[in-house]
Motif scaffolding. Structure first.
Motif, PDB file in Angstrom:
ATOM      1  N   HIS A   9       0.798  -1.232   0.000  1.00 38.92           N
ATOM      2  CA  HIS A   9       0.000   0.000   0.000  1.00 38.92           C
ATOM      3  C   HIS A   9       0.825   1.273   0.000  1.00 38.92           C
ATOM      4  CE1 HIS A   9      -3.586  -2.365   0.366  1.00 38.92           C
ATOM      5  NE2 HIS A   9      -4.344  -1.312   0.555  1.00 38.92           N
ATOM      6  N   TYR A  10       2.144   1.154   0.061  1.00 37.76           N
ATOM      7  CA  TYR A  10       2.925   2.396   0.086  1.00 37.76           C
ATOM      8  C   TYR A  10       2.780   3.169  -1.227  1.00 37.76           C
ATOM      9  CZ  TYR A  10       6.681   0.779  -2.987  1.00 37.76           C
ATOM     10  OH  TYR A  10       7.385   0.355  -4.074  1.00 37.76           O
ATOM     11  N   PRO A  53      -4.857   5.556   7.599  1.00 33.09           N
ATOM     12  CA  PRO A  53      -4.957   4.199   7.048  1.00 33.09           C
ATOM     13  C   PRO A  53      -6.115   4.008   6.076  1.00 33.09           C
ATOM     14  CG  PRO A  53      -5.471   4.209   9.409  1.00 33.09           C
ATOM     15  CD  PRO A  53      -5.049   5.596   9.059  1.00 33.09           C
ATOM     16  N   TRP A  54      -7.109   4.887   6.109  1.00 37.78           N
ATOM     17  CA  TRP A  54      -8.233   4.759   5.183  1.00 37.78           C
ATOM     18  C   TRP A  54      -8.237   5.923   4.203  1.00 37.78           C
ATOM     19  CZ3 TRP A  54     -12.951   3.264   8.760  1.00 37.78           C
ATOM     20  CH2 TRP A  54     -12.835   1.910   9.097  1.00 37.78           C
ATOM     21  N   THR A  68       0.045   3.954  -2.515  1.00 36.67           N
ATOM     22  CA  THR A  68      -1.151   4.793  -2.428  1.00 36.67           C
ATOM     23  C   THR A  68      -0.843   6.004  -1.549  1.00 36.67           C
ATOM     24  OG1 THR A  68      -2.021   3.811  -0.408  1.00 36.67           O
ATOM     25  CG2 THR A  68      -2.548   2.687  -2.460  1.00 36.67           C
ATOM     26  N   GLY A  69      -1.823   6.884  -1.421  1.00 36.60           N
ATOM     27  CA  GLY A  69      -1.653   8.034  -0.537  1.00 36.60           C
ATOM     28  C   GLY A  69      -1.875   7.670   0.918  1.00 36.60           C
ATOM     29  N   MET A  70      -2.376   6.446   1.164  1.00 39.22           N
ATOM     30  CA  MET A  70      -2.655   6.026   2.538  1.00 39.22           C
ATOM     31  C   MET A  70      -1.349   5.715   3.251  1.00 39.22           C
ATOM     32  SD  MET A  70      -5.902   3.528   1.854  1.00 39.22           S
ATOM     33  CE  MET A  70      -5.584   2.971   0.201  1.00 39.22           C
ATOM     34  N   ASN A  71      -1.346   5.885   4.571  1.00 40.45           N
ATOM     35  CA  ASN A  71      -0.136   5.611   5.340  1.00 40.45           C
ATOM     36  C   ASN A  71      -0.529   5.250   6.759  1.00 40.45           C
ATOM     37  OD1 ASN A  71      -0.432   8.213   6.789  1.00 40.45           O
ATOM     38  ND2 ASN A  71      -0.031   9.053   4.755  1.00 40.45           N
ATOM     39  N   ASN A  72       0.446   5.171   7.649  1.00 44.01           N
ATOM     40  CA  ASN A  72       0.133   4.743   9.013  1.00 44.01           C
ATOM     41  C   ASN A  72      -0.532   5.831   9.844  1.00 44.01           C
ATOM     42  OD1 ASN A  72       0.746   2.073   8.837  1.00 44.01           O
ATOM     43  ND2 ASN A  72       2.902   2.343   9.375  1.00 44.01           N
ATOM     44  N   GLN A  73      -0.619   7.052   9.285  1.00 45.37           N
ATOM     45  CA  GLN A  73      -1.393   8.098   9.957  1.00 45.37           C
ATOM     46  C   GLN A  73      -2.819   8.122   9.408  1.00 45.37           C
ATOM     47  OE1 GLN A  73       1.949   8.615   9.404  1.00 45.37           O
ATOM     48  NE2 GLN A  73       2.074   8.397  11.610  1.00 45.37           N
TER      49      GLN A  73
END
Lengths: 260, 391
Positions: free
Chosen positions: B41-42, B51-52, B44-49
């Motif tokens: 998923h890296y 997540p959705w 995508t724009g999603m990250n661990n801050q």
């Protein structure tokens, strides 16, 4: 005996036997929408067998006054013990334990202090409550763990956790020969977090962060069993001086802080 | 009055080209999902801050449009509003296609879509996701049965299934609202108003979608359209928009009233940069108030020249609403202490960043393509469109 009603209640719930558990499951499935508040659902957490004496109830007490702002002994030890990788971008990085620096709001030149934060292993873990597949579960000794072979990577737990204790592994991670073989191999596409070093606890040892803090830091982190009245953590919790972060949420975390 | 339904001929080059183009767009969804899965998923724009991201925004949006379409489809059979009979089949078909696309949106966004069956064979009554897995799949099955009853002119069965489907549609979309509403640790999610607010947005966007589906399919298939149907739908859309506005108003003033929420409320309403702009301009202005005025004002609500743009604005406005619901709550930092500032190398205490990545755009566009392509194929295979829509 010190009354810790919520924590001791865990044992009561855990004594629900398998047949009762199935019955509860059937009732709750029938009234699923209405059942969301039933504490009996906690019984689901009992599915994993205890690896040690079931009457243990692990907790940590951290003395913030002994935590040096530039010391990262706990973080380094954790990353080494659990093979936590370093990703190129901080926003995708996987964090099991981190140092948080804090200072009073609305004061000039407020003193900066720091504390380590990891998964607090809540008694009422919202991450486990929202997990659709029970990949996150509560072990009998109170540890909140993730079954990475069951996690579907929906990341609802990351939304629900108020402490940012969880990280999604968004890249493939190669297994290195130098990796610690005692912990499961990392898997991409799933959520992971601090296990309180369950693999060490089960060997009768303390979590890596605690050991390292005692050795390289000032011994700010104490680990122990709340059901053991002779333990230091029990004594400190009983003193009423130890606080939990965001206790207003009512999650009853197992990590207590002194001096904040 | 009886309504006759016929298949489209579907032999024209125009139709064939439409299938090719929409099919190619639909293929973007599984292709971008494959990219996300193989790379991680890296990309995508999603990250661990945050997540959705956009996949969840799209899922919620598509589920809403599905529930809205189904409720409109049941107007004639369940609520006896015969003037809506001609497009009840279209609406039911769209409801099924939209929930299929929504399920794709959710499942292909998982880190492990290869574990597809685990949630469907396991119930965890405390998890809205677990309950929704059952609600969504039974809703999809019921929608198919309901369509089948319509094709076979089984009126009594249609009425019974329609009633069940209405109840299930309400549950399905309330469950979707509850995914966010139950999250008590984030001020911008936690609200008991989200489920009913989701239902009203479902109805307004469902009406907008139906207006556009009717208008464009009749235009491209050269069938005769009685404009009164559109007028009726437009009026419904206007009323539901007013309800949506009411919910948004109540929710935000309630939140902003409590001092502990000042930061969250002002982030959304005053100083949240692009989110504040999306909220006031994209959602409140262009998405809700302008289309509501266009379809309720007697000077404009009898003309397709105003109704069609109003329907587009509402359809996109609800997409913005879903974005506003899903994203800003994750941008806000989580509070460790009410009275202390915190910092860390995990971006604690800092506002997070999220922007939709190209792969998420392709994914989202693909999900829309799935619905459009499915619709174009279905109207050739089954008698779905009324031969002429007048009463």
């Amino acid at each position: 005996m010190l009354e810790l009603p919520h924590l001791s209640r865990i044992t009561d719930i855990m004594t629900v036997d398998r047949r009762d558990f199935l019955k509860i499951g059937a009732y709750t499935a029938a009234g699923s929408m209405l059942a969301t508040g039933l504490p009996a659902i906690n019984a689901i957490a009992s599915k994993t067998a205890p690896t040690r004496k079931p009457e243990e109830s692990w907790a940590m007490v951290i003395d913030v006054d002994k935590c040096d702002i530039d010391c990262t002994a706990c973080v380094d030890a954790c990353h080494k013990e659990n093979n936590v990788p370093d990703f190129p971008e901080p926003k995708h990085d996987v964090h099991w334990i981190r140092k948080i620096t804090f200072k009073q709001k609305h004061v000039e030149n407020g003193e900066e202090r720091s504390l380590p934060a990891m998964c607090f292993h809540c008694e009422y873990p919202p991450c486990a409550h929202v997990c659709p597949v029970e990949a996150t579960f509560v072990r009998k000794d109170g540890l909140v763990l993730v079954d990475k072979h069951r996690c579907i990577g929906c990341r609802y737990c990351m939304i629900a956790c108020p402490y940012k204790a969880r990280s999604f592994v968004s890249r493939h991670v190669d297994h290195k020969p130098t990796d610690n073989p005692d912990v499961p191999i990392r898997m991409h596409g799933v959520v992971e977090k601090c296990t309180f070093c369950a693999h060490l606890i089960d060997q009768g040892k303390e979590p890596a962060c605690v050991t390292s803090c005692a050795k390289k830091g000032k011994g700010a982190m104490l680990f122990g069993d709340l059901r053991d009245e002779k333990s230091e953590v029990f004594e400190l919790v009983r003193s009423g001086k130890a606080n939990r972060i965001r206790s207003d949420l009512g999650l009853n975390p197992r990590v207590f802080y002194l001096g904040v | 009055m009886t309504t006759r339904y016929t298949k489209i001929d579907g032999s024209s080059t125009g139709y064939r080209n439409f299938l090719i183009v929409s099919g190619a767009v639909a293929a973007l969804a599984p292709l971008s999902a494959l990219l996300m899965f193989t790379n991680g998923h890296y990309i995508t724009g999603m990250n661990n801050q945050v997540p959705w991201g956009m996949p969840i925004v799209m899922a919620v949006y598509l589920i809403g449009a599905s529930a809205g379409s189904l409720l409109l489809s049941a107007m004639s059979s369940v609520f006896g509003m015969k003037e809506y009979k001609p497009f009840s089949r279209m609406a039911a078909l769209l409801a099924v296609l939209l929930i299929v696309s929504a399920l794709m949106a959710i499942i292909l966004d998982w880190g492990r879509p290869d574990r597809l069956f685990i949630p469907f064979f396991h119930i965890q009554p405390r998890s809205m996701f677990s309950l929704n897995a059952f609600l969504y799949s039974s809703y999809m099955a019921l929608g198919l049965l309901y369509l089948w009853a319509m094709f076979n002119e089984r009126e009594k069965l249609e009425k019974q299934l329609g009633l069940l489907a209405v109840l299930l549609a309400v549950l399905v979309h309330s469950g979707t609202g509850a995914i966010f509403g139950f999250v008590f640790v984030r001020e911008l999610y936690n609200s008991p108003l989200l489920p009913p607010s989701f239902i009203s947005a479902a109805l307004s966007s469902g009406a907008a979608l139906m207006i556009l589906a009717l208008y464009y399919t009749f235009k491209f298939t050269g069938r005769e359209l009685d404009e009164r149907h559109i007028h009726g739908l437009a009026k419904l859309m206007g009323i539901f928009i007013a309800v949506v506005l009411y919910f948004i108003f109540i929710e935000n003033v309630t939140r902003a009233y409590a001092p502990k929420n000042y930061e969250a409320a002002s982030f959304l309403l005053l100083n949240g940069g692009k989110y504040t702009f999306y909220f006031w301009v994209g959602l409140i202005g262009l998405g809700l108030i302008v289309p509501m005025i266009l379809v309720l004002n007697p000077a404009t609500n009898r003309s397709l020249k105003y109704i069609i743009p109003a329907a587009w604005m509402q359809l996109l406005g609800v997409l913005v609403e879903r974005y506003i619901i899903v994203i800003p709550a994750q941008i806000m930092p989580l509070e460790f202490f009410h009275d202390k500032e915190i910092t860390s190398d995990f971006l604690d205490g800092a506002y997070a960043n999220y922007s939709v990545s190209p792969v998420e755009w392709a994914y989202s566009l693909g999900l829309v393509g799935v619905v459009v392509f499915g619709f174009a194929v279905a109207i050739k295979l089954w008698p779905i469109l009324p031969s002429q829509a007048n009463s």
